[in-house]
Design a protein around this motif. Structure first.
Motif: not given
Length: 221
Positions: A200-209
């Motif tokens: 099991k994996n948990t990923i958090t990403t942040f993007t500014l576009n």
């Protein structure tokens, strides 16, 4: 979009907008920026085809006053693929499901609704949810993957709108967004005679576009 395409689009708009102004604009310079008016909004692509301005399904705007409106964009994407080769010497099966839903709701404000070129700005949230499933069997090996996604974004935009008819307008808009995505993924691999391995994996990403410039057409009713 290539530089040549961008330049061509701008040149065509420069040519066509004055023609619309001369031959199409209402003589009383009236417009539909008033309480209770509604509009469907379309994006004008580089090859002059129309699509939804915000969201893949529909972009809808309604006015709560002369200088304030609300814009709603709805996106929906889904696909399902099933592959099975029963006559193959090696068992093969591949099922894939992708579903995503997005909703955007923004507050839109006009600074001078009675001017010829009407400047506006807006802001608000966007929420995206998604689900992905992969189920594969190849010989003695089977894999199963499931992923859930939740995206929360803040959107800001500014643009100008020009009415060439009282119920139709052209607009150009700059947009930018900041988004956080949360992914939860589960993987299972099973090999006949060797057992099962799960993770099991948990990923958090942040993007500014920065989304660049969008050209649009609004039809009021």
């Amino acid at each position: 979009m290539s530089t040549i395409t961008k330049v061509s689009t701008v040149l065509i708009l420069i040519i066509t907008i004055p023609i619309c102004f001369v031959y199409g604009q209402d003589s009383d310079n009236s417009h539909s920026l008033q309480r209770g008016s509604k509009a469907l909004q379309f994006e004008i692509s580089n090859n002059f085809t129309l699509s939804s301005f915000t969201g893949s399904v529909i972009s809808y705007k309604y006015h709560v006053s002369d200088n304030q409106a609300r814009r709603i964009g709805l996106s929906l994407n889904n696909s399902y693929i099933e592959r099975d080769l029963p006559e193959s010497e090696t068992e093969y099966k591949n099922d894939q499901l992708d579903v995503s839903l997005g909703v955007e709701y923004t507050w839109l404000n006009y600074t001078q609704p009675d001017s010829d070129m009407k400047f506006y700005y807006g802001y608000g949230p966007r929420i995206n949810v998604g689900y992905v499933m992969r189920d594969q069997v190849f010989g003695e090996r089977s894999t199963d993957m499931k992923r859930n996604m939740l995206g929360v974004a803040g959107i800001g935009y500014a643009g100008v709108e020009w009415f060439f008819k009282s119920s139709m307008s052209l607009h150009a808009e700059y947009r930018m967004s900041a988004q956080v995505n949360y992914y939860s993924e589960r993987n299972r691999i099973e090999i006949e005679g060797e057992g099962t391995d799960s993770s099991k994996n948990t990923i958090t990403t942040f993007t500014l576009n920065g989304d660049g410039v969008r050209f649009g057409l609004s039809v009021y009713f």
